[in-house]
Design a protein around this motif. Structure first.
Motif, short mmCIF file in Angstrom:
data_model
loop_
_atom_site.label_atom_id
_atom_site.label_comp_id
_atom_site.label_asym_id
_atom_site.label_seq_id
_atom_site.Cartn_x
_atom_site.Cartn_y
_atom_site.Cartn_z
N ARG A 113 9.82 5.98 -3.45
CA ARG A 113 9.11 7.16 -3.97
C ARG A 113 9.25 8.37 -3.06
O ARG A 113 9.74 9.41 -3.46
CB ARG A 113 7.63 6.83 -4.17
CG ARG A 113 6.81 8.07 -4.50
CD ARG A 113 5.37 7.74 -4.84
NE ARG A 113 4.55 8.94 -4.69
CZ ARG A 113 3.58 9.30 -5.53
NH1 ARG A 113 3.29 8.55 -6.57
NH2 ARG A 113 2.88 10.38 -5.31
N GLU A 114 8.82 8.21 -1.80
CA GLU A 114 8.73 9.39 -0.96
C GLU A 114 10.10 9.86 -0.46
O GLU A 114 10.33 11.04 -0.31
CB GLU A 114 7.78 9.14 0.21
CG GLU A 114 6.34 8.95 -0.23
CD GLU A 114 5.80 10.14 -1.04
OE1 GLU A 114 5.95 11.28 -0.57
OE2 GLU A 114 5.24 9.92 -2.14
N ARG A 115 11.00 8.92 -0.17
CA ARG A 115 12.31 9.36 0.32
C ARG A 115 13.25 9.69 -0.83
O ARG A 115 13.96 10.68 -0.83
CB ARG A 115 12.90 8.29 1.23
CG ARG A 115 13.84 8.86 2.26
CD ARG A 115 14.00 8.01 3.51
NE ARG A 115 14.40 6.64 3.28
CZ ARG A 115 13.70 5.59 3.73
NH1 ARG A 115 12.56 5.77 4.39
NH2 ARG A 115 14.12 4.37 3.49
N ASN A 125 7.57 4.13 0.55
CA ASN A 125 8.15 5.24 1.31
C ASN A 125 9.62 5.44 0.96
O ASN A 125 10.10 6.57 0.85
CB ASN A 125 8.01 5.00 2.81
CG ASN A 125 6.68 5.52 3.31
OD1 ASN A 125 6.12 6.46 2.76
ND2 ASN A 125 6.14 4.88 4.34
N THR A 163 10.85 6.83 -8.34
CA THR A 163 9.78 6.20 -9.10
C THR A 163 8.45 6.88 -8.83
O THR A 163 8.27 7.55 -7.80
CB THR A 163 9.68 4.70 -8.70
OG1 THR A 163 8.59 4.09 -9.41
CG2 THR A 163 9.41 4.54 -7.20
N TYR A 164 7.50 6.70 -9.75
CA TYR A 164 6.15 7.21 -9.57
C TYR A 164 5.40 6.32 -8.57
O TYR A 164 4.50 6.75 -7.88
CB TYR A 164 5.45 7.22 -10.92
CG TYR A 164 3.98 7.56 -10.90
CD1 TYR A 164 3.52 8.69 -10.24
CD2 TYR A 164 3.06 6.75 -11.55
CE1 TYR A 164 2.17 9.01 -10.23
CE2 TYR A 164 1.71 7.06 -11.55
CZ TYR A 164 1.27 8.19 -10.88
OH TYR A 164 -0.07 8.49 -10.88
N TYR A 190 0.84 -1.20 0.00
CA TYR A 190 0.00 0.00 0.00
C TYR A 190 0.87 1.24 0.00
O TYR A 190 2.09 1.16 0.09
CB TYR A 190 -1.03 -0.01 1.12
CG TYR A 190 -0.58 0.09 2.56
CD1 TYR A 190 0.62 -0.44 3.01
CD2 TYR A 190 -1.41 0.70 3.49
CE1 TYR A 190 0.97 -0.35 4.36
CE2 TYR A 190 -1.07 0.80 4.83
CZ TYR A 190 0.13 0.27 5.26
OH TYR A 190 0.47 0.36 6.56
N PHE A 191 0.23 2.41 -0.12
CA PHE A 191 1.02 3.61 -0.32
C PHE A 191 1.99 3.84 0.82
O PHE A 191 3.12 4.27 0.63
CB PHE A 191 0.09 4.83 -0.48
CG PHE A 191 0.84 6.03 -0.97
CD1 PHE A 191 1.00 6.24 -2.33
CD2 PHE A 191 1.43 6.92 -0.08
CE1 PHE A 191 1.72 7.34 -2.79
CE2 PHE A 191 2.16 8.02 -0.54
CZ PHE A 191 2.31 8.23 -1.90
N ASN A 192 1.56 3.52 2.02
CA ASN A 192 2.39 3.80 3.18
C ASN A 192 3.39 2.69 3.50
O ASN A 192 3.91 2.61 4.59
CB ASN A 192 1.46 4.03 4.37
CG ASN A 192 2.03 5.04 5.31
OD1 ASN A 192 2.56 6.07 4.89
ND2 ASN A 192 1.96 4.76 6.59
N MET A 195 -1.12 -0.56 12.14
CA MET A 195 -1.60 0.22 11.02
C MET A 195 -1.96 -0.67 9.82
O MET A 195 -3.00 -0.49 9.18
CB MET A 195 -0.53 1.22 10.63
CG MET A 195 -1.01 2.06 9.50
SD MET A 195 -0.09 3.58 9.42
CE MET A 195 -0.38 3.93 7.72
N TYR A 224 -5.61 -1.26 8.11
CA TYR A 224 -5.73 -1.03 6.67
C TYR A 224 -6.39 -2.24 5.98
O TYR A 224 -7.34 -2.11 5.21
CB TYR A 224 -4.37 -0.75 6.04
CG TYR A 224 -4.42 -0.75 4.53
CD1 TYR A 224 -5.02 0.30 3.84
CD2 TYR A 224 -3.93 -1.82 3.79
CE1 TYR A 224 -5.11 0.30 2.46
CE2 TYR A 224 -4.02 -1.84 2.41
CZ TYR A 224 -4.61 -0.78 1.75
OH TYR A 224 -4.71 -0.79 0.39
#
Lengths: 456, 437
Positions: free
Chosen positions: A300-302, A297, A306-307, A290-292, A359, A363
């Motif tokens: 992509r986020e760090r 993380n 990548t998309y 999942y996204f989180n 979490m 989810y």
């Protein structure tokens, strides 16, 4: 006007709702075919699936045969030509399609409930009396070969096909559902007929209906159209992944000048019915589902490599694979791959944190609630129960099973399935640019899109 | 966080019986609120439409509205970077956002007891956005990868933006929401706050809440969370004047694609123009099902095409109608183009049959029944008609509106809009990149 509220924290949740998996009924036709019904009259619409318990795994020597045969079901049936059949279905505003999965073949109908009687009689012709006209076989062959060519221009497709080859070798799950040029040239009318006669039997089928179904009338209609259908269940196959020796290893499917690399990193997984399946999807969701997740993380986020990056668990009758998938810029291929290996290292090194576990549990449990909004969605769960032979209360019990999982159980599953030293990494990308750096990670071979080793 | 894909206009139609009930009101700060109670499942859907999209960008800052959409997940006063995701997913919810030419939408579905959480998250990022240079740079690289994955590195990935440029170049509909990466590289961090201040204000937003909730409790929460957000300045909406091309425009892209593809585009009717309905029915007649005109002639008849399609895209100040096909192994782009034109000409000359019209209406009815069993579709359709057509209650008239379209209307719109002399024709040919014409 508006009162001052405490904005620093989210509002307290309201009263907990009871999300119960909707009930469904199981009826049995006189010839023994199970009929699962999810009744819901909110919209004047019915979806009906006829599921045959054989698919691409039964292709035998001709990869693509199941898919080819199912594509041709709508190309002429009973007394109708392909064009006549299409005109009828299209006029009703209905959809009727057929496609093969690895374990099963599905013929799916979606129709306004008022048009069901007409649509059902067409569907019966399609399933029971396909004619496989010669000109249609030729057209299908031509279009399937061209479609294959189109798929192969997609790097993510190339990576996933080669990944399955690496993990499953010659076993059925290692082949492409849509076949290859050789097999598609060999498949003919006789082969399709033989496949249809062998596997499209009453003993090998079940029905799942959802929506605006009036049960007694519906069952009568099924008896009328499918009551004469006979035939036993063909023998089941059994096989397991064989990823070979030399692990970990990296395989590059060369795609010169590619501006991105499509990655697949993974290993053999488990069957849908395996008792560890729920633990497996739980650790996988936390890891990359999942996204989180850790993978998203990180990549992509760090790092902005990548998309989107994710990890996947196959849901199949026989053991499939688990894998991470991402498309990354060519220049960061090595860095992204190292991060994936780092994450595998850490998920197998120590238990996940209590916070992460809580979490992911809420989810998974909550998202099941969101996935049963429509009758069609409920039907897809019921279909899984029927196809994989899960207990009928499987999804009623599912939330509790997830809630009870411990950090230790997840670590145990991770250690059995996600060890970095057991991984195969497949990359569809520009071999000349990326190869050298990847050799620092583990041994690398380069192949073409057919999986044949090449030198660059 | 998808950049909106070219898709047919929303197929949102009235079912046999059920009317979609909703209530609409406006807060003093200008926020429009739409409530739709629906207790089929114990879940709730929260949607915010901001009336801003890529057409509000300047020609040297294309892609900014979409990059900004990513920034909306990077933190606000009380919600840290990516916490929006973890809060929503942490309770099992789902969420996403999309950017189009005319609007940007943000939505989440949650178990009903977490409706307050979703409203808190949306209100916090409407009233405050907290962005750092680091997060900005990070999302800039994410968007660059998105562009590569979905457009530059995807086979035929550039057709949509190319056709927009050919038909609407020189106007703000001349680029697609993904935009130009060089423009984004040149954007300063300040631009993010400025964009928020101008467009992300309550008087430019519509909040739709649907699902299982108590009406009074929800309207109290909305007042608490959103009531105190300051109204922004009146939004300037410069009219976009699209000029008809003076002659057919043609272009060829050469790229490593497996088979030639042909795209024929036309300017068509904007949202609000009744012709848009006839054009969307025409696209179904051309394209929907194996018995449709393009499928039965190009794909299954002469087999010059591997696949074919037609659809219309309606925007606020413009519309685009596209017919496209990918050649089969032994056919050329020229052959495919000729057959596409033959089908278009046949409708212009002879119109369509009543049976074809009936099939299209039945299909529209069916797609209504499926899409309106989901809160997300109901909510988005309510917002669409409220924001872009000024009347959310149209949601209950749509099937009726479509059934008034006649075969004569379809022939007329085909004659009026699908003219060869104003078409944009794009070829995508296999080869080594860089040899475009």
């Amino acid at each position: 006007m508006s009162q001052t509220i405490d904005r620093t924290r989210p509002p307290k949740p309201g009263k907990q709702s009871q999300m119960l998996f909707p009930t469904f009924a199981l009826h049995t036709m006189k010839n023994g075919i199970p009929v699962y019904v999810v009744e819901n009259h909110a919209q004047p619409y019915i979806s009906l699936q006829i599921v045959i318990r054989s698919g691409a795994s039964s292709d035998g020597e001709l990869p693509g045969l199941a898919e080819f045969t199912s594509n041709l079901l709508l190309s002429g049936a009973g007394k109708m030509s392909a064009q006549e059949l299409a005109e009828e279905i299209d006029y009703l505003g209905a959809s009727l399609d057929a496609s093969a999965g690895r374990d099963e073949t599905t013929i799916g109908l979606g129709v306004l409930s008022g048009f069901l009687p007409r649509a059902l009689s067409i569907m019966a012709d399609v399933v029971l009396r396909p004619t496989f006209p010669a000109d249609e076989v030729q057209r299908e062959r031509k279009q399937s070969i061209a479609a294959l060519k189109q798929h192969r221009s997609d790097p993510a497709y190339l990576a996933s096909v080669q990944f399955r080859r690496e993990i499953h070798g010659d076993a059925p799950y290692g082949r492409e559902i849509d076949g290859n040029e050789d097999s598609l040239r060999k498949i003919n009318r006789a082969e399709c007929s033989r496949y249809h006669q062998t596997y499209f039997t009453a003993g090998n089928a079940f029905f799942v209906a959802a929506g605006d179904v009036q049960v007694p009338e519906f069952l009568e209609m099924l008896e009328e159209h499918f009551g004469q259908w006979g035939g036993d269940r063909p023998e089941r196959m059994s096989f397991a992944p064989v990823p070979g020796t030399g692990l970990p290893r990296i395989v590059i499917v060369d795609r010169p000048d590619s501006v991105q690399s499509a990655l697949r990193v993974g290993a053999p997984g488990l069957a849908r019915r395996d008792p560890d399946y729920i633990a497996m999807i739980t650790i996988n969701t936390l890891f990359g589902g999942y996204f989180n997740s850790r993978i998203n993380n990180n990549l992509r986020e760090r790092n902005g490599y990548t998309y989107g990056a994710r990890s996947l668990v196959d849901s199949l009758l026989m053991p499939g694979t688990i894998s991470v998938a991402a498309s990354v810029g060519t220049g960061v291929t090595e860095a992204a791959l190292r991060e994936i290996f780092n994450e595998l290292e850490s998920i197998t090194a120590e238990p996940v944190s209590e916070t992460e576990l809580e979490m992911v549990k809420s989810y998974i449990i909550g998202s099941q609630a969101l996935q049963i909004e429509t009758p069609g969605q409920v039907a897809s769960f019921v279909r899984a129960i029927a196809l994989f032979g899960l207990p009928h209360d499987y999804y009623q019990r599912f939330p509790a099973e997830v809630r009870e999982l411990t950090r230790e159980q997840l670590l145990d599953v991770a250690r059995r399935y996600m060890r970095p030293d057991r991984m195969v990494g497949v990359i569809a990308g520009d071999a000349r640019t990326i190869r050298e750096k990847l050799e620092d990670i583990c041994p690398v071979k380069v192949v073409n899109e057919r999986g044949e080793e090449i030198t660059v | 966080m998808n950049q909106l894909r070219p898709e047919p206009s929303p197929m949102a139609f009235r079912s046999g019986s059920a009317t979609i009930q909703f209530e609409r009101y406006t807060l003093p700060n200008g926020l429009d609120v739409i409530l739709h109670e629906d207790r089929k499942a114990p879940i709730a859907h929260v949607l915010v439409w901001y009336h801003v999209g890529s057409k509000n960008e300047s020609f040297d800052r294309t892609g900014f509205a979409h990059l900004f959409e990513h920034m909306m997940f990077q933190g606000s006063e009380n919600v840290a970077k990516t916490e929006h995701f973890s809060y929503v997913q942490g309770v099992g919810g789902s969420l996403n956002a999309t950017t189009g030419q005319d609007r940007t939408n943000y939505f989440q579905t949650v178990p009903r007891e977490y409706l307050g959480l979703a409203l808190w998250l949306e209100s916090d990022r409407m009233r405050s956005l907290k962005v750092t240079e680091e997060n900005f740079q990070n999302q800039l690289s994410v968007v660059k990868e998105e562009r590569k994955q979905r457009y530059d590195n995807a086979p035929y990935g550039l057709w949509y933006m190319t056709l927009l440029d050919m038909l609407f170049g020189g106007t703000a509909y001349g680029w697609s929401p993904i935009g130009d990466m060089a423009h984004l590289d040149a954007s300063p961090l300040d631009a993010v706050q400025a964009f928020h201040q101008v467009f992300y204000v309550p008087n430019n937003a519509t909040l739709v809440i649907s699902g299982d909730f108590e009406r009074d409790e929800v309207s109290r929460m909305v007042e608490e969370m959103f009531g105190g957000i300051r109204k922004g300045k009146e939004i300037e909406r410069p009219a976009i004047v699209v000029r008809e091309p003076s002659a057919q425009v043609r272009k060829t892209i050469v790229a490593p694609v497996p088979l030639p593809s042909v795209y024929i585009g036309f300017q068509s009717a904007a949202i609000g123009n009744a012709d848009a309905r006839a054009l969307s029915i025409l696209s179904l007649i051309l394209n929907r099902g194996r018995s449709s005109r393009l499928q039965s002639s190009l794909v299954y008849g002469s087999q010059v095409a591997q696949n074919a399609s037609a659809f219309s895209i309606d925007m606020e100040g413009a519309g685009m109608f596209v017919a496209l096909a990918t050649a089969s192994e032994d056919a050329t782009a020229e052959q495919v183009e000729a057959e596409l034109w033959r089908e278009i000409e046949a409708v212009r000359r002879d119109g369509v049959t009543e049976r074809e019209l009936g099939a299209a209406i039945n299909h529209i009815h069916t797609s209504f029944a499926t899409s309106f069993s989901k809160l997300q579709s109901i909510s988005d359709t309510l917002a669409y008609y409220h924001v872009l057509c000024g009347d959310a209650s149209r949601i209950n008239d749509l099937l009726g509106e479509y059934t008034t379209v006649t075969a004569a209307d379809i022939r007329r719109v085909a004659e009026q809009y699908l003219r060869p002399e104003v078409a944009a024709v794009l070829y995508y040919l296999p080869g080594v990149s860089g040899n475009d014409q």
